[in-house]
Structures are given as C-alpha cells and as structure tokens.
Design a protein around this motif. Structure first.
Motif, short mmCIF file in Angstrom:
data_model
loop_
_atom_site.label_atom_id
_atom_site.label_comp_id
_atom_site.label_asym_id
_atom_site.label_seq_id
_atom_site.Cartn_x
_atom_site.Cartn_y
_atom_site.Cartn_z
N ASP A 88 0.83 -1.20 0.00
CA ASP A 88 0.00 0.00 0.00
C ASP A 88 0.87 1.26 0.00
OD1 ASP A 88 -2.57 1.40 0.19
OD2 ASP A 88 -1.92 1.89 2.24
N ALA A 89 1.94 1.27 0.80
CA ALA A 89 2.85 2.41 0.84
C ALA A 89 3.54 2.60 -0.50
CB ALA A 89 3.87 2.22 1.94
N LEU A 90 3.90 1.51 -1.15
CA LEU A 90 4.54 1.57 -2.47
C LEU A 90 3.58 2.17 -3.49
CD1 LEU A 90 6.99 0.78 -4.24
CD2 LEU A 90 5.80 -1.37 -4.66
N ARG A 109 1.01 4.16 -2.91
CA ARG A 109 0.79 5.57 -2.59
C ARG A 109 1.97 6.43 -3.05
NH1 ARG A 109 -3.46 6.49 1.09
NH2 ARG A 109 -4.28 4.54 1.94
N ALA A 110 3.19 5.93 -2.88
CA ALA A 110 4.38 6.68 -3.30
C ALA A 110 4.41 6.81 -4.82
CB ALA A 110 5.64 5.98 -2.80
N ALA A 111 4.04 5.76 -5.52
CA ALA A 111 4.03 5.81 -6.98
C ALA A 111 2.95 6.75 -7.48
CB ALA A 111 3.81 4.42 -7.55
N GLN A 112 1.80 6.76 -6.82
CA GLN A 112 0.70 7.62 -7.22
C GLN A 112 1.04 9.09 -6.94
OE1 GLN A 112 -3.01 6.87 -5.22
NE2 GLN A 112 -4.19 7.75 -6.89
N ALA A 113 1.77 9.37 -5.88
CA ALA A 113 2.15 10.73 -5.54
C ALA A 113 3.11 11.30 -6.57
CB ALA A 113 2.76 10.79 -4.15
N GLY A 114 3.86 10.43 -7.25
CA GLY A 114 4.83 10.87 -8.23
C GLY A 114 4.25 11.10 -9.61
#
Length: 37
Positions: A24-26, A28-33
């Motif tokens: 989930d954290a991965l 979210r980080a990809a979506q934020a980029g």
C-alpha cells in the motif's frame, strides 16, 4: 485464506510492517509521483 494469513503477518525485512502495508505504501508513493493534468 492462506494468502490472507501470510499477507497479514509482519515481516522483519519490511520493518515489521505487513506485506499488505508495504505494498500500500509503495502504491501511494508511486501515485504521488504521477502528474495530474
């Protein structure tokens, strides 16, 4: 049932997070980029 059990178990290699939390954290980080238009 087996997958739920394994993905809900904290792992030392993930900093004691569960695989589901790490994934989930991965995501979210990809979506934020990603740029939005």
């Amino acid at each position: 049932a087996v997958a739920v059990t394994l993905n809900g178990r904290p792992r030392k290699t993930l900093g004691w997070r569960t695989p589901a939390e790490a994934f989930d954290a991965l995501l979210r980080a990809a979506q934020a980029g990603v740029a939005t238009t």
